[in-house]
Scaffold this motif. Structure first.
Motif: not given
Ligand code: DGJ
Length: 731
Positions: A513-520
């Motif tokens: 989840l954190l990775e997805r937010l970091h990328n978005a």
């Protein structure tokens, strides 16, 4: 070359910075550890091994040349369970016959240029100009068909070796991994070692403790589902005589936010073993044929020059090779958080007023803490739906954002995404989305339950809610809180034989989840938090460049908390705010200046209503804001030296030195005054031949004078008196 294989001796040799690491494949296929420490020229270190004919130490089945080779005595590289080594093991697999007995023998190796990423897990990475090589050694358990690939990355210019392993089930049947440590370090213990670790509790995180390694097993661990307030995933072993500036020190930090264990075992025959990885308690992982499992990364730092150098190596590595994204190199805004100013009792007008007062004094961002969403009038209810409470924020979030932005300030917001309260739509619709065990009572610590982040649909829901909020208002920052630990850690969608995977699957889900937010949202500044510093670990640093160090903002307690944190975490990561006096947590009073001086040694901000300050204090805020800007590079990226420990003294001090040694910042705090004190503080890390000017007094000193005679700080007195001395090179 950082890594070499010496074919005729079957010796692997890794050189990282000024350190050497050596291991050898023995004739019987075991991988034996030979050496880790200061650089040495010789490769063949087999001679350091002593063969002991001791009873009750099983000899390896195929001992050779009459050598009494016992895996129970020899330093082993990645020890296993149940086949002769009775010490704490790094790996154990429960195979087809139901036994935990495991045996790993050498199979093959590869040397890879660079550093491969870890699947689904945060890890240190290389920048374009970094040089490193990675050694992959494959070990095989013939009986189960399981392969374990051991990875070692040696950084060329830092005394850093990172380790992790990948377990592959190459057999035909499923197996259960019940122990998979990320690293092991065996010592021929002829010296006496101390253990250094960081213990704590809520509002008293990362207290430094140093003890002589006792016989038996010392276990530093968490089984709370998070790295925790209680123990940090950091441990160091050092010579008994080691100081800040001398002696051998081996520091290990696990890049992981869940259950971890570090164990040090000292056995009678002069052996000492350190292992670290996922806590084997409450852990088991079913590996089907053809599947693989990746362990978290362990960062090993060796220092021949004491504990201080170990810390500076960790700091450098984390600032350069772990922290990512826009906020790695760009100056972070100085913030004001409304939590201690209002707690839950606020609305848009109140926040705007706080922001306005702050912006006039130079603060750059307002962070709206807990309480902005529906059903949230106190520490109960609301978590999970993430709908704006329009009785508090009458024009919605975007309305408030616009008002704050109009003041020239950025806007940040608090979230606790991993939790749900029972009075929410989310819980009514998805009662099975929380961690739970059948019909067992669901523990309501802080009136909330923990969402089952191992489930993709839960991750998707949270990503959707958070991005909906981020997409509809100009939000620059999130404080990501986590206010309870995991109980009844079961998942509704996993079969019985996979329930012990939940703790780890939870952490993997959080990282996804954190990775997805970091990328978005690459420009979003994330600040980690868990009731203060309950999840303060390098894995969270990979996603959030700064972490709220502790809910305790008392200047005196913070000296210890921040000093302890500095063992392996850089100041850039350590959020520190000036709050009201008396302190809300300890009721202790301290001057505004000292609160600022202590907080300055971290990622600086405020946590009170600045409108309530007197003019003199407001002037101090302006001065502190200026200092924040002036000191930013030196504090965030400079070298950090601990000078006087608050754990052993009634005063404490530390100093930062810029990379090219043209600037230094000394912070000195008297914790408890003495009668007629005399304070001389010797700085460290300066250029002895450079002349420095004390910016305040104008007095000039050579670096060697400052480091050997020290500064006379006797004029600082009174409980919680303090000073910051800013030294600049005279050019
Ligand atoms: C715990 C955090 O550490 C505090 O700073 C604050 O954000 C509260 N949670 C809000 O509930």
């Amino acid at each position: 070359m950082a890594i070499r294989f010496i074919e005729d001796k079957k010796i692997f040799r890794l050189d990282a910075g000024n350190s050497t690491y050596v291991m050898q494949v023995r004739e019987n296929g075991y991988l034996q550890h030979l050496y880790y420490g200061a650089s040495v020229r010789d490769d063949d270190l087999e001679y350091i091994i002593t063969y002991l004919m001791c009873p009750f130490h099983p000899k390896a089945y195929d001992s050779w040349n009459n050598k009494a080779f016992s895996t129970d005595i020899q330093p082993m590289e990645y020890p296993v369970n149940g086949t002769g080594d009775f010490r704490t093991s790094a790996f154990s697999v429960n195979s087809v016959c139901g036994s935990n007995a495991t045996e790993l023998k050498y199979d093959s190796y590869r040397i890879i240029d660079g550093k491969p990423a870890l699947e689904g897990l945060p890890a240190t990475y290389l920048n374009e100009d970094d040089k490193a090589q990675t050694l992959e050694i494959t070990m095989v358990d013939q009986f189960s068909g399981v392969k374990v690939k051991l990875y070692y990355t040696a950084f060329e210019s830092l005394n850093v070796i990172t380790r992790h392993c990948v377990v592959e089930n190459c057999g035909n049947e499923s197996v259960f991994i019940n122990r998979v440590m990320s690293m092991c370090l065996d010592f021929n213990r002829v010296e006496d070692y101390d253990i250094i670790h960081l213990w704590g509790k809520w509002a008293k995180e990362r207290q430094l403790e140093r003890v002589r390694a006792p016989h038996g097993i010392t276990n530093i661990s968490s089984k709370r589902g998070s790295s925790s307030h209680y123990h940090n995933p950091f441990i160091a072993l050092c010579d008994h005589e080691a100081t800040e500036d001398s002696g051998n020190v081996y520091g290990v930090n696990l890049v992981y936010s869940g259950n971890f264990a570090a164990e040090v075992e000292v056995q009678a025959e002069e052996s000492m073993r350190l292992i670290m990885g996922i806590n084997p308690v409450d852990f088991s992982w079913k590996l089907e044929a053809g599947e693989s499992f990746t362990s978290p990364e362990a960062v090993m730092v060796y220092s021949a020059n004491g504990i201080g150098e170990m810390s500076r190596t960790f700091h450098k590595l984390y600032n350069r090779n772990l922290c990512r994204g826009y906020w790695k190199d760009n100056k972070r805004p100085i913030l004001i958080n409304n939590w201690e100013a209002t707690y839950f009792d606020f609305d848009d007008d109140k926040l705007e007023k706080i922001a306005k007062g702050a912006s006039e004094l130079g603060i750059e961002m307002l962070v709206m803490d807990d309480g902005w969403f529906t059903n949230r009038l106190g520490e109960f209810g609301g978590l999970g739906d993430w709908e704006v409470d329009t009785t508090k924020l009458k024009e919605g979030l975007s309305g408030l954002c616009k008002r704050i932005n109009a003041l020239g300030m950025k806007f940040g917001i608090w979230f606790e995404p991993e939790m749900v309260a029972s009075n929410t739509k989310l819980y009514a619709e998805h009662p099975d989305w929380v961690l739970h065990v059948g019909d067992r009572t669901r523990n309501l610590d802080r009136n909330q339950m923990v969402l089952d982040l191992s489930r993709k649909e839960v991750q998707d829901y949270l990503f959707g809610r958070i991005s909906d909020i981020l997409d509809h208002a100009n939000i620059s920052y999130i404080k990501w809180d986590f206010n309870r630990n995991l109980t009844e850690a079961g998942s509704a969608i996993l079969p019985r034989d996979r329930q012990l995977e939940v703790f780890h699957r939870y952490v993997l889900g959080l990282y996804a989840l954190l990775e997805r937010l970091h990328n978005a949202y690459p420009m979003l500044l994330l600040e980690g938090c868990s009731g203060g510093g309950g999840r303060f670990d390098p894995a969270m640093l990979y996603y959030s460049p700064q972490i709220w160090t502790s809910d305790n903002t008392d200047a005196l307690d913070r000296c210890k908390i921040q000093y302890g944190s500095s063992l392996c975490y850089p100041a850039s990561m350590t959020s520190a705010h000036v709050s009201a006096s008396p302190c809300h947590q300890t009721h202790r009073a301290s001057s505004f200046e000292t609160r600022g001086n202590v907080a300055m040694a971290g990622s600086f901000g405020y946590e009170l209503d600045l409108n309530l300050l007197c003019d003199e204090e407001k002037a101090l805020v302006k001065k502190q804001v200026q200092q924040y800007h002036d000191f930013y590079n030196c504090i965030h990226y400079g070298d950090y030296y601990r000078l006087v420990s608050p754990f052993d003294n009634e005063y404490c001090a530390w100093n930062f030195v810029s990379e090219n040694k043209d600037e230094a910042i000394l912070i000195f705090v008297v914790m408890r005054d003495r009668i007629f004190p005399r304070y001389f503080v010797k700085l460290k890390g300066l250029d002895p031949a450079k002349k420095y000017r004390d910016v305040n007094s104008g007095k000039e000193y050579y670096g060697d004078t400052l480091m050997n005679c020290g500064l006379n700080l006797t004029k600082v007195y009174g409980d919680l008196g303090s000073v910051i001395v800013h030294l600049k090179e005279v050019k």
